[in-house]
Design an enzyme around this catalytic site. Structure first.
Site, PDB file in Angstrom:
ATOM      1  N   SER A 185       0.826  -1.199   0.000  1.00 47.16           N
ATOM      2  CA  SER A 185       0.000   0.000   0.000  1.00 47.16           C
ATOM      3  C   SER A 185       0.872   1.267   0.000  1.00 47.16           C
ATOM      4  O   SER A 185       1.674   1.466  -0.908  1.00 47.16           O
ATOM      5  CB  SER A 185      -0.973  -0.038   1.183  1.00 47.16           C
ATOM      6  OG  SER A 185      -1.956   0.956   1.087  1.00 47.16           O
ATOM      7  N   ASP A 195     -10.339  -3.178  -4.576  1.00 46.94           N
ATOM      8  CA  ASP A 195      -9.349  -2.202  -4.131  1.00 46.94           C
ATOM      9  C   ASP A 195      -9.390  -0.988  -5.055  1.00 46.94           C
ATOM     10  O   ASP A 195      -9.255  -1.137  -6.276  1.00 46.94           O
ATOM     11  CB  ASP A 195      -7.964  -2.844  -4.167  1.00 46.94           C
ATOM     12  CG  ASP A 195      -6.871  -1.965  -3.597  1.00 46.94           C
ATOM     13  OD1 ASP A 195      -7.161  -0.820  -3.179  1.00 46.94           O
ATOM     14  OD2 ASP A 195      -5.718  -2.417  -3.554  1.00 46.94           O
ATOM     15  N   HIS A 218      -7.984  -5.091  -0.455  1.00 46.91           N
ATOM     16  CA  HIS A 218      -6.808  -4.418   0.077  1.00 46.91           C
ATOM     17  C   HIS A 218      -6.579  -4.855   1.533  1.00 46.91           C
ATOM     18  O   HIS A 218      -7.508  -4.943   2.322  1.00 46.91           O
ATOM     19  CB  HIS A 218      -7.025  -2.905   0.034  1.00 46.91           C
ATOM     20  CG  HIS A 218      -5.791  -2.107   0.204  1.00 46.91           C
ATOM     21  ND1 HIS A 218      -5.055  -1.632  -0.854  1.00 46.91           N
ATOM     22  CD2 HIS A 218      -5.144  -1.686   1.318  1.00 46.91           C
ATOM     23  CE1 HIS A 218      -4.024  -0.948  -0.407  1.00 46.91           C
ATOM     24  NE2 HIS A 218      -4.047  -0.974   0.917  1.00 46.91           N
TER      25      HIS A 218
END
Length: 322
Positions: free
Chosen positions: A163, A259, A289
């Site tokens: 991320s 996501d 995610h």
């Protein structure tokens, strides 16, 4: 195997359904609906509950570097020259810590047999941009400092991040490859990376509710991290929009279906390939995610950690493009 999710209409993998149902049963509120202090506490608890268990290693040591912390996970029984994994945690530059990704870093060290160095960079909004990337640059230089207090004789590094941590790893890989005398960075692993803070890709419109991380959450993270006057297309903010140099290290880019970051991650993998980098790209339908910080509950997450470890073990500077 995926099945349609009645709440969001998105496909959900069978082994991911329990974690998603638990999230919704607790209220189903995405991260951005909480105050910063509370969301950090929730993220800590969620990672502890859903993450990998702590693999036993030969040594685990914490160090202070300037204004931030690092943690060295060393699975080896004897010292000597070694490649090292430099890990940057996710959390939108706002949350996340050494604790949230401890199980993941331990597992990577155990599977690769290599030291893993986790970077606990300063968080926004207390420390907005460029604090996180400045700490990351410092950590890379610190890793390669001869005779450093970390006690490692580093031959090369693999940059890994999930991320926001994937954004930091991507920026470092670009900046290092563009230097006249680059450090020996052997590879980069970008796990559902956040690489375009203009937030203009179509997947932002597809994932807007029903998951902990939705489009509005990304906007909240970005607003906390980036001062208002900052150019969000700058290379150390949006590496997907950067002019990519030659000799980028081989990359393993992973995206997940549920996501908002899907399209920018896929697009960045393609951009790396067009720039001449060796790229492995893997997309995981039906997953959301945060898969790797839920790898203690979701079997596919644990499998992906094994695949990442195998990629790291197979990455050497000789495989970089000439």
């Amino acid at each position: 195997m995926t099945q349609p999710d009645l709440f969001s209409g998105r496909p959900v993998a069978a082994d991911a359904a329990e974690v998603l149902e638990k999230f919704r049963a607790s209220g189903g509120r995405p991260f951005h609906t909480y105050p910063v202090r509370e969301v950090r506490e929730l993220y800590e608890r969620g990672c502890a509950s859903n993450g990998l268990s702590g693999d036993a290693l030969s040594s685990v040591s914490d160090f202070t570097v300037d204004d931030f912390q690092t943690r060295v996970y060393d699975p080896r029984v004897s010292s000597g020259p070694t490649p090292v994994v430099l890990f940057f945690h996710g959390g939108g530059w706002v949350m996340g810590s050494l604790s949230t990704h401890d199980g993941l870093c331990r597992r990577l060290a155990a599977l690769t047999g290599l030291p893993v160095v986790a970077v606990d960079y300063r968080l926004a909004p207390e420390h907005p941009y460029p604090a996180a990337i400045e700490d990351s640059r410092t950590a890379l230089d610190w890793l390669f400092t001869p005779g450093g207090v970390h006690g490692l004789d580093v031959t090369e590094a693999v940059l890994v991040g999930d991320s926001a941590g994937g954004q930091l790893a991507a920026v470092l890989a670009i900046e290092n490859a563009g230097m006249a005398d680059p450090l020996p960075v052997a590879a980069q692993v970008l796990i559902y990376p956040m690489v375009d803070l203009t937030m203009s890709s179509p997947s932002y419109a597809r994932v807007t509710e029903g998951f902990p991380l939705v489009a509005e959450t990304i906007a909240w993270f970005a607003d906390l991290y980036l001062p208002g006057a900052v150019d969000r297309a700058a290379p150390d903010i949006s590496p997907a929009l950067a002019s990519l140099p030659a000799r980028l290290p081989p990359a393993f880019v992973i995206t997940v279906d549920n996501d908002p970051l899907l399209d920018e991650g896929a697009g960045y993998a393609a951009a790396l390939a067009r720039a001449g980098a060796e790229v492995r790209y893997q997309h995981l339908p039906g997953y959301a995610h945060g898969l790797l910080t839920s790898a203690g509950r979701i079997g596919r997450g644990a499998q992906m950690v094994e695949e990442i470890a195998a990629f790291i073990c197979n990455s050497r500077l000789e495989s970089a493009p000439a």
